[in-house]
Every structure is written in structure tokens, then in C-alpha cells.
Design an enzyme around this catalytic site. Structure first.
Site, mmCIF file in Angstrom:
data_model
loop_
_atom_site.group_PDB
_atom_site.id
_atom_site.type_symbol
_atom_site.label_atom_id
_atom_site.label_comp_id
_atom_site.label_asym_id
_atom_site.label_seq_id
_atom_site.Cartn_x
_atom_site.Cartn_y
_atom_site.Cartn_z
ATOM 1 N N LEU A 1 -28.897 -45.365 9.681
ATOM 2 C CA LEU A 1 -29.710 -44.485 8.847
ATOM 3 C C LEU A 1 -31.172 -44.496 9.288
ATOM 4 O O LEU A 1 -31.752 -43.453 9.584
ATOM 5 C CB LEU A 1 -29.608 -44.918 7.375
ATOM 6 C CG LEU A 1 -30.538 -44.208 6.386
ATOM 7 C CD1 LEU A 1 -30.179 -42.722 6.288
ATOM 8 C CD2 LEU A 1 -30.465 -44.867 5.007
ATOM 9 N N GLU B 1 -32.191 -52.183 2.361
ATOM 10 C CA GLU B 1 -31.528 -51.414 1.298
ATOM 11 C C GLU B 1 -32.524 -50.858 0.273
ATOM 12 O O GLU B 1 -32.222 -50.702 -0.903
ATOM 13 C CB GLU B 1 -30.455 -52.256 0.589
ATOM 14 C CG GLU B 1 -29.053 -51.970 1.092
ATOM 15 C CD GLU B 1 -28.743 -52.787 2.341
ATOM 16 O OE1 GLU B 1 -29.596 -52.833 3.254
ATOM 17 O OE2 GLU B 1 -27.647 -53.365 2.422
#
Length: 385
Positions: free
Chosen positions: A125, A363
Site C-alpha cells: 500500500l 497500520e
């Protein structure tokens, strides 16, 4: 409401604790110093079903729940946060995205070997120019007949060089913002996939972290993961689950800091007494213990909500935010309790303090968690229409 673990959950906790003490703890300082990825230990974990612990048995998983996963991650992180990060990212991010959005054919082909631990997964990502703002990614996927061509680069990818199967987020329509982001399954052996060298980091030294470049990588149409343009929506769901794992990992690091500090405070004597008998040290230990318990309860609540099929975005962010910042405080106090020895690599707490910093970044940073929680609180209070 019951706070009692099931027999299966206790079995997972106790078996992973025993495994960690026998196979993980003995050489953890050496692995950290040498920055070695523990292929042998990861293989042993795979053989025990821990790389697919909560994935369905139908697709090679062990079929346990998210709470069992959290217990396992805590036990691994108590000794080796790098190893726990490998298991957590493989399970909840790389494999997790396929489990969430994949069709039956994709799950049979890709999730099954990932859940069995025959292959390692990596989730791609973050980019050099887009971290918290993932909508700013530059990686593209363009249609070429029946195939897709992926171009771009990703950075800070866990399992970037040792992973076998990547889930790659790319823009399929740059004009649509987040609605133009899609996800793709990409095998490492495809032409144009170029993993970089392991990055030099503050901590998590035996976790593999690299850049991955995708240079005109051609993949078939069936490797589109989920619906076209729904990659960002699915990514937010994947991150919710990943934050529970980061919370559990943080609890494990903090517990290690407390247990090592308790042991040291009992053995170390000053002024004729163990330093653990001094009120200043007692208060540090007590504060650590209370906050660890509070963090564990937040993590387990979020896991229970996920397992129950209930919304858990807010609770996952709360668990991740509190646990990660708590673990920072715990490791700082652990080094202080150890004094000069805590500043050396001879003692585990020095490594805990380096490793824990990632918990407030990965995260979603602490700042992003507070943005998420502010939004969720406003919704609950009717602040937002």
C-alpha cells in the site's frame, strides 16, 4: 459478559508461549544483531498452523478466531516483536485482503498456500510519496486487452523480499480519487517485479522490510482482487483488522518489558536491598501492569466484536492507539529500571524500546487513529449529519 477464555483459546496461548520460550527466546538477540530473517522459525510456525490461524479450514487455515490470533501474537511479541510482526502482517494484511475480497477461485489458488504457510504474503500500500494519505498513491494499473499492466513503487513493505504473493493497491482511474483505486494479486516471480534490499531500521531488525518496484508487470484479468474501484474501501477494512493485531503486538512487547523489569528489580541490589523494594520502582511496575491489562482488554474487545460480525472500526482504533502508546511508555520505564544495563544490547529491554516505535506508526499513525476516533465519536453524538 464473560472474560474467561475458551479451552481452545487457552490451548493456543499456552502452546505458543511454550514454543516462544523454547524456540524464539534463545537466539532473539543474535537475530536482531545480525538482522536475520528467521526462515526456520517461520517454517515451524507454519507447520503448527499459526500462519493461517483464523482463516477457514476450507482454505488451509486453522479455523480459530481473531482472539486466538491476538493471544498468539502477544506471546510471540513478548520475546520477538519482529517475528510477531511477520506473522501478523502475513495473516491480517497479505492473506487477510484475499480472505476479505477474494472470490472462491482466488482463495483456493492463493489463500490456501498462504494460510498453510507454504508461501508468505506481503501487502503493498505505502509509497514513497503517500503514507497516511493513501489516496495520493502514484502506482497505476492500466488495462491492456484482457490483462492489467502495473507500474509504480511501494515502500516499507513487510515481507517485501521474502514474500511470494503480493496484494498491490493501484489506481485504475486516477480521475476518481479513492474510488479509482483497485487491488491486485501479483506473484513475485512475474517479470518486472523488483524487490529491493532490506532497509536499515531503528528496530524490528529481523523483520523483512523493503521497497518493491513494479515495472510493466503484466497480470491476468482474474488477478483483480475484489470489485474494480473498491480497493480503497476494502483497504480500510483490512486496516481495521490489522490494527487489532498491532494492539496485541504492543501488549506483548509491553508485557516483555514488565516481566524483564520484574526479574531485574528482584535481582539488582542497591543500598543493601533489591531495587524492587523501593517505592519509586514499585510504582513504575504497578503502572506498567495496570496499563498492560487495560490495553489487553481493549484489544480483546475489538477482537470479540470482529468475531461477532459487529462494527469494530472505533474499537480497533482505540485498542491500537492506547496499546501502542502504552507500550512506548512501558519500554521507556523498563530501560530506566535497568539503568545503564538497559542501555546495552545485553538486555532485552533495549531492543523492546527500539522495536516498539513502529507500533505508533504502522497500520495508521497515532495521529490518524485520533482522526478516526474523532469522526466516530461525532457520528455517535449526532455531531455529523
Amino acid at each position: 459478559m464473560s472474560f474467561e477464555l475458551s479451552e481452545d483459546q487457552k490451548m493456543i496461548r499456552d502452546s505458543v508461549r511454550d514454543f516462544a520460550e523454547r524456540h524464539v527466546a534463545p537466539d532473539v538477540i543474535e537475530r536482531d544483531n545480525k538482522k536475520e530473517f528467521p526462515h526456520d522459525i517461520v517454517k515451524m510456525l507454519a507447520d503448527q498452523g499459526l500462519l493461517g490461524i483464523y482463516h477457514p479450514e476450507k482454505y488451509g487455515g486453522a479455523g480459530f478466531d481473531t482472539l486466538s490470533f491476538c493471544l498468539a501474537i502477544e506471546e510471540l511479541a513478548r520475546w520477538d516483536a519482529s517475528l510477531a510482526l511477520t506473522v501478523a502482517s502475513h495473516t491480517s494484511l497479505g492473506s487477510g485482503h484475499i480472505a476479505l475480497a477474494g472470490n472462491d477461485q482466488q482463495k483456493k489458488k492463493y489463500l490456501t498456500p498462504l494460510a498453510k504457510g507454504e508461501k508468505l504474503g506481503a501487502w503493498c500500500l505505502t509509497e514513497p510519496g503517500s503514507g497516511s494519505d493513501s489516496s495520493g498513491m502514484k502506482t497505476t494499473a492500466s488495462k491492456d486487452g484482457e490483462n492489467w499492466i502495473i507500474n509504480g513503487s511501494k515502500i516499507f513493505i513487510t515481507q517485501g523480499s521474502v514474500g511470494d504473493i503480493y496484494v498491490v493497491l493501484a489506481k485504475t482511474d486516477p480521475t476518481l480519487g479513492t474510488k479509482g483505486i483497485s487491488a491486485f494479486i501479483v506473484e513475485k516471480e512475474r517479470d518486472g517485479v523488483k524487490p529491493g534490499e532490506p532497509m536499515h531500521k531503528m528496530g524490528m531488525n529481523s523483520s523483512d522490510t523493503t521497497e518493491v518496484v513494479f515495472d510493466n508487470v503484466e497480470i491476468p484479468a482474474e488477478n483483480l482482487l475484489g470489485e474494480l474501484g473498491k480497493g480503497f474501501v476494502d483497504t480500510m477494512k483490512v486496516l481495521d483488522g490489522g490494527r487489532i493485531g498491532i494492539g496485541a503486538l504492543s501488549v506483548g512487547i509491553a508485557r516483555g518489558a514488565l516481566e524483564e523489569s520484574m526479574k531485574y528489580a528482584k535481582e539488582r541490589k542497591q543500598f543493601g536491598s533489591p531495587i524492587g523494594d523501593f517505592q519509586a520502582i514499585e510504582h513504575k511496575l504497578v503502572n506498567m501492569a495496570v496499563e498492560i491489562d487495560a490495553a489487553r482488554l481493549l484489544v480483546q474487545r475489538a477482537a470479540w466484536l470482529k468475531d461477532s460480525g459487529k462494527p469494530y472500526t472505533k474499537e480497533a482504533s482505540m485498542a491500537k492507539l492506547f496499546a501502542s502508546e502504552m507500550a512506548e511508555r512501558a519500554t521507556l520505564e523498563a530501560v530506566q529500571i535497568h539503568g545503564g544495563y538497559g542501555y546495552t544490547k545485553e538486555y532485552h529491554v533495549e531492543r523492546f524500546m527500539r522495536d516498539v516505535k513502529l507500533m505508533t506508526i504502522g497500520e495508521g499513525t497515532s495521529e490518524i487513529q485520533r482522526l478516526i476516533l474523532a469522526r466516530e465519536l461525532k457520528k455517535e453524538m449526532g455531531y455529523m449529519d
